[in-house]
Design a protein around this motif. Structure first.
Motif, short mmCIF file in Angstrom:
data_model
loop_
_atom_site.label_atom_id
_atom_site.label_comp_id
_atom_site.label_asym_id
_atom_site.label_seq_id
_atom_site.Cartn_x
_atom_site.Cartn_y
_atom_site.Cartn_z
N VAL A 115 0.84 -1.09 -0.14
CA VAL A 115 -0.03 0.11 -0.01
C VAL A 115 1.04 1.08 -0.11
O VAL A 115 2.22 1.06 0.07
CB VAL A 115 -1.02 -0.10 1.16
N LYS A 116 0.06 2.39 -0.05
CA LYS A 116 1.08 3.74 -0.17
C LYS A 116 1.99 3.81 0.79
O LYS A 116 2.95 4.20 0.72
CB LYS A 116 0.08 4.88 -0.34
N ILE A 119 5.15 2.05 0.38
CA ILE A 119 6.12 2.84 -0.45
C ILE A 119 6.81 4.06 0.09
O ILE A 119 7.73 4.19 0.02
CB ILE A 119 5.09 3.28 -1.78
N VAL A 120 5.98 4.79 0.66
CA VAL A 120 6.50 5.93 1.41
C VAL A 120 7.67 5.43 2.46
O VAL A 120 8.70 6.11 2.52
CB VAL A 120 5.50 6.60 2.26
N GLN A 205 6.06 -0.54 -6.66
CA GLN A 205 5.30 0.51 -7.17
C GLN A 205 4.32 -0.02 -8.05
O GLN A 205 3.22 0.64 -8.23
CB GLN A 205 6.00 1.68 -7.30
#
Length: 253
Positions: A115-116, A119-120, A205
C-alpha cells in the motif's frame, strides 16, 4: 542423534585431514580455490566458506593477492567453545542462497499486498541508505536491513517479517560473515546494491509481482557475485572462473 555437517564443514574437515596427514605443512600455500573446488566437486562458494572456517581456527591465513597459507596444524579435538561456535554458525553464501530463494518470493507477494504507506516507508529507507553511503559509513548496514525487512512487512504476514528479521540476526552474529567482511577493502560495490534496491522498489510501486521477484533474485545474485570477487585472496588476474550459481530458474506463472 549425530549432527549432520554442512557441506562447507565437510570440505573444511577434509582439508584439515590433509593438514594432519602432512600433505600440507606450515608455510605452504594451499592450491587455488578453483582447484580445490574441482578436487572435491563443489562450488567455489563452498570452498571459500571452508577456508573461512579454517581461518577462524587459526589454521590458515589469507595474503591478499597471493593466496591462502598454512599457519597451524589442527588439534585432534576442538574445544567445547570452538565446537559450539562451528555447529551454530552459518556459511555466508549458504545464508545468501537461502535469502535468494525466500526473498524473491516475498517480494513477489509484497507486490500484490503493498500500500501507499509501505512505498513511502521504503522511499525513506532508500534515502537513509544514500546518506549512509555519502557519509562513507562503510560498516553501517542498518538501512540495507530495514529495506529488506520492510518488504517482508509489506506482505502483511508477520511470520514472513519475523523470518527476515531472524535471517539478518543470524548474519549479525555470524563469525564467518565477519571473517568474510574482514577480507574486503573496496566497498564501492554498495552503490550498486542501492541501485538494485531502487529497481526492486520500482517493481513494487507498479505492483508487478514477476518484476519484483526477478529484481530481488538478481539483487541477491549480484551480492553473491560481488562478495566472491571483492573477498578473493588470489591474484586478481586469475582466469575469471567464479562459481556455479544456484540451479534455480525463475519462470512466469
Amino acid at each position: 542423534m549425530s549432527r549432520v555437517n554442512r557441506l562447507y564443514q565437510e570440505i573444511g574437515n577434509d582439508l584439515k585431514s590433509l593438514l594432519k596427514s602432512g600433505t600440507f605443512r606450515i608455510g605452504d600455500r594451499l592450491p587455488p580455490e578453483r582447484d580445490i573446488a574441482e578436487t572435491f566437486n563443489v562450488s567455489r562458494t563452498v570452498v571459500r566458506e571452508a577456508l573461512i572456517m579454517l581461518e577462524l581456527e587459526n589454521l590458515v591465513a589469507v595474503k591478499k593477492g597471493s593466496g591462502v597459507y598454512v599457519i597451524g596444524l589442527p588439534d585432534e579435538v576442538l574445544s567445547e567453545k570452538d565446537r559450539k561456535i562451528e555447529e551454530e554458525d552459518l556459511g555466508p553464501f549458504e545464508l545468501l542462497q537461502a535469502r535468494q530463494l525466500i526473498e524473491s518470493n516475498i517480494a513477489a507477494f509484497a507486490a500484490s499486498q503493498i500500500v501507499k504507506a509501505d512505498i513511502v516507508e521504503l522511499r525513506a529507507i532508500l534515502e537513509q541508505e544514500r546518506q549512509i553511503l555519502e557519509q562513507e559509513v562503510l560498516d553501517d548496514y542498518s538501512a540495507d536491513e530495514m529495506f529488506h525487512v520492510a518488504i517482508a512487512r509489506a506482505t502483511k504476514n508477520s511470520i514472513l517479517e519475523h523470518l527476515l528479521e531472524d535471517l539478518w540476526a543470524k548474519r549479525s552474529t555470524s563469525k564467518m560473515w565477519d571473517q568474510l567482511q574482514s577480507r574486503i577493502t573496496d566497498h564501492s560495490y554498495r552503490k550498486k546494491w542501492l541501485y538494485d534496491h531502487e529497481k526492486i522498489l520500482q517493481a513494487l510501486q507498479l505492483k508487478d509481482a514477476m518484476a519484483a521477484r526477478h529484481a530481488m533474485w538478481q539483487h541477491l545474485e549480484n551480492v553473491k557475485q560481488t562478495l566472491m570477487t571483492v573477498s578473493d585472496s588470489e591474484d586478481p588476474n586469475f582466469d575469471g572462473y567464479l562459481f556455479d550459481s544456484i540451479p534455480v530458474t525463475i519462470v512466469s506463472q
